[in-house]
Write a protein that holds these residues in place. Structure first.
Motif, PDB file in Angstrom:
ATOM      1  N   SER A   1       5.495   0.825 -11.007  1.00  0.00           N
ATOM      2  CA  SER A   1       4.025   0.756 -11.035  1.00  0.00           C
ATOM      3  C   SER A   1       3.543  -0.483 -11.781  1.00  0.00           C
ATOM      4  CB  SER A   1       3.460   2.021 -11.683  1.00  0.00           C
ATOM      5  OG  SER A   1       3.807   3.164 -10.939  1.00  0.00           O
ATOM      6  N   GLU A   2       4.229  -0.829 -12.870  1.00  0.00           N
ATOM      7  CA  GLU A   2       3.858  -2.031 -13.634  1.00  0.00           C
ATOM      8  C   GLU A   2       4.128  -3.301 -12.835  1.00  0.00           C
ATOM      9  OE1 GLU A   2       5.337  -2.248 -17.661  1.00  0.00           O
ATOM     10  OE2 GLU A   2       5.384  -0.060 -17.807  1.00  0.00           O
ATOM     11  N   VAL A   3       5.248  -3.312 -12.121  1.00  0.00           N
ATOM     12  CA  VAL A   3       5.584  -4.486 -11.302  1.00  0.00           C
ATOM     13  C   VAL A   3       4.539  -4.687 -10.212  1.00  0.00           C
ATOM     14  CG1 VAL A   3       7.302  -5.511  -9.751  1.00  0.00           C
ATOM     15  CG2 VAL A   3       8.049  -4.238 -11.772  1.00  0.00           C
ATOM     16  N   LEU A   4       4.079  -3.583  -9.607  1.00  0.00           N
ATOM     17  CA  LEU A   4       3.039  -3.674  -8.574  1.00  0.00           C
ATOM     18  C   LEU A   4       1.709  -4.135  -9.161  1.00  0.00           C
ATOM     19  CD1 LEU A   4       3.767  -0.403  -6.563  1.00  0.00           C
ATOM     20  CD2 LEU A   4       4.066  -2.730  -5.723  1.00  0.00           C
TER      21      LEU A   4
ATOM     22  N   ASP B   1       0.829  -1.208   0.000  1.00  0.00           N
ATOM     23  CA  ASP B   1       0.000   0.000   0.000  1.00  0.00           C
ATOM     24  C   ASP B   1       0.864   1.260   0.000  1.00  0.00           C
ATOM     25  OD1 ASP B   1      -2.228  -1.617   0.117  1.00  0.00           O
ATOM     26  OD2 ASP B   1      -2.397  -1.513   2.296  1.00  0.00           O
ATOM     27  N   LEU B   2       1.926   1.221   0.779  1.00  0.00           N
ATOM     28  CA  LEU B   2       2.815   2.374   0.869  1.00  0.00           C
ATOM     29  C   LEU B   2       3.538   2.609  -0.455  1.00  0.00           C
ATOM     30  CD1 LEU B   2       3.840   4.493   2.863  1.00  0.00           C
ATOM     31  CD2 LEU B   2       5.670   2.920   3.493  1.00  0.00           C
ATOM     32  N   ALA B   3       3.933   1.531  -1.121  1.00  0.00           N
ATOM     33  CA  ALA B   3       4.610   1.657  -2.417  1.00  0.00           C
ATOM     34  C   ALA B   3       3.703   2.343  -3.437  1.00  0.00           C
ATOM     35  CB  ALA B   3       5.030   0.282  -2.917  1.00  0.00           C
ATOM     36  N   LYS B   4       2.438   1.927  -3.487  1.00  0.00           N
ATOM     37  CA  LYS B   4       1.492   2.528  -4.437  1.00  0.00           C
ATOM     38  C   LYS B   4       1.298   4.015  -4.151  1.00  0.00           C
ATOM     39  CE  LYS B   4      -0.999  -1.815  -5.133  1.00  0.00           C
ATOM     40  NZ  LYS B   4      -2.218  -2.600  -4.831  1.00  0.00           N
TER      41      LYS B   4
ATOM     42  N   ASP C   1      12.437   2.374  -8.313  1.00  0.00           N
ATOM     43  CA  ASP C   1      11.925   2.652  -9.654  1.00  0.00           C
ATOM     44  C   ASP C   1      13.055   3.073 -10.589  1.00  0.00           C
ATOM     45  OD1 ASP C   1       9.805   2.922 -11.545  1.00  0.00           O
ATOM     46  OD2 ASP C   1       9.878   5.092 -11.273  1.00  0.00           O
ATOM     47  N   LYS C   2      13.971   3.906 -10.094  1.00  0.00           N
ATOM     48  CA  LYS C   2      15.111   4.345 -10.912  1.00  0.00           C
ATOM     49  C   LYS C   2      16.032   3.171 -11.258  1.00  0.00           C
ATOM     50  CE  LYS C   2      15.286   9.110  -9.179  1.00  0.00           C
ATOM     51  NZ  LYS C   2      16.076  10.109  -8.401  1.00  0.00           N
TER      52      LYS C   2
END
Length: 369
Positions: free
Chosen positions: A299-302, A266-269, A287-288
């Motif tokens: 975002s795609e991985v999540l 949830d925190l990652a999103k 992400d970098k």
């Protein structure tokens, strides 16, 4: 749950376990979390503890280590009192010696905090400290000292480990074959060096300190001079630079978060959707790194997480390929490596010069020269 005692080949009568968990059992941490979950739910339902946006992060825990986070001193004291009451009700003890308070982002030092604000468990006063080790990771409330302390302690641990292995021949000339030394390095030294660093935002200076240590060590076990090319030292042993190993750990950790239905997910999103490209967020950093290796964005991985095995293999392939190309390019530009057959060099495979040397000292010395 029941247990029995084995003594001199004989098994005692089984008995029921009514309290506590088995020491060292893989199931014990999960059982303890189920046991202490009412306390966590009570704190969250009473709105006690820190939140990032609408994500409750006030009580992170690992096995039986519980961390209470709050932005208000009085709220933190209330959380401590809740925890103490729960322990008393469920008849277990909280270690007063291991329980400490850390204050972050404050202009006041610990001595002033100890005078101004005192935190208690029952009649015991808790000490406010600037640094503390939690689940094996050193924490420092001083921003400037935070990563410096962690890196210093990781390097110290890695050196102590390597010194302990010197008796077995883990050193340069007159030691073990570099192929064997490299295996000892990868098995014992590297895991202790990188322990916990995947969740810490390290600066370029911190990474440089790790890199220097690893470069010097890999040259030493091959009896190479300090001025020798770093690319040559890595390619001869089929090893990746320490930054590549750290990136692998970060990406694998992110994959675990993506697959889980957890607070971290949830925190990652939230962080990825609200933060810009410059903030010091661990998820922005991940992400970098994903983009650096041409992997799908965070975002795609999540959104579409892959299985554990498939994700690890994808990360390994991309990271190994990236650094292989980089090391090959650097090696080609070094006149001192003009006789090194780069085509025979591969990440994960020790060069044939060390394989052919065997275990005889005279053959190893000839290979070194």
């Amino acid at each position: 749950m029941s247990s029995a005692v084995r003594w001199e080949g004989k098994l005692s009568t089984s008995f029921a376990e009514l309290q506590g968990v088995r020491q060292g059992s893989v199931w014990s941490p999960s059982v303890y979390k189920l046991f202490v979950n009412p306390l966590i739910k009570k704190l969250e339902s009473d709105s006690l503890g820190f939140k990032i946006g609408n994500v409750f992060v006030g009580t992170p825990m690992c096995a039986d280590d519980l961390l209470l986070i709050s932005s208000k001193p009085d709220e933190l004291q209330t959380m401590i009192s809740y925890t103490a009451h729960f322990a008393e009700t469920e008849e277990y003890n909280i270690s007063k010696e291991k329980t400490k308070v850390m204050i972050w982002n404050s202009s006041l030092n610990c001595n002033l905090w100890n005078q101004m604000e005192k935190f208690h468990i029952g009649s015991e006063t808790l000490e406010t400290v600037e640094n503390y080790k939690h689940i094996g990771i050193d924490r420092d409330s001083r921003e400037v000292e935070a990563t410096r302390t962690i890196i210093g302690n990781r390097l110290k641990t890695a050196r102590q480990t390597s010194y302990a292995l010197m008796g077995s021949g883990l050193h340069g000339l007159n030691g073990l074959n570099p192929e064997v030394s490299c295996k000892l390095w990868s098995t014992y030294v590297v895991p202790r060096l990188l322990f916990g660093l995947e969740i810490v935002n390290l600066s370029a200076k911190d990474i440089s300190r790790l890199d220097i240590f690893c470069n010097n060590f890999l040259k030493q076990i091959q009896n190479l001079p300090a001025r020798a090319s770093n690319a040559g030292a890595y390619l001869l042993l089929g090893q990746l630079p320490i930054i590549a190993l750290l990136h692998k750990k970060i990406l694998i950790t992110f994959g675990t978060i993506a697959r889980s239905d957890s607070v971290e997910n949830d925190l990652a999103k939230r962080q990825l959707s609200t933060k810009g490209k410059t903030p010091k967020s661990w998820f922005i950093r991940a992400d970098k790194i994903l983009k650096q290796y041409n992997l799908p964005c965070a975002s795609e991985v999540l959104l579409k997480p892959e299985t554990k095995y498939k994700w690890k293999m994808k990360v390994k392939k991309c990271v190994d390929g990236f650094w292989s190309e980089k090391l090959f390019t650097e090696a080609k530009s070094k006149p001192s490596l003009r006789y090194l057959n780069i085509k025979n060099c591969k990440i994960g495979v020790v060069n044939s010069i060390w394989k052919s040397a065997g275990s005889k000292q005279i053959c190893i010395r000839k290979a070194c020269y």
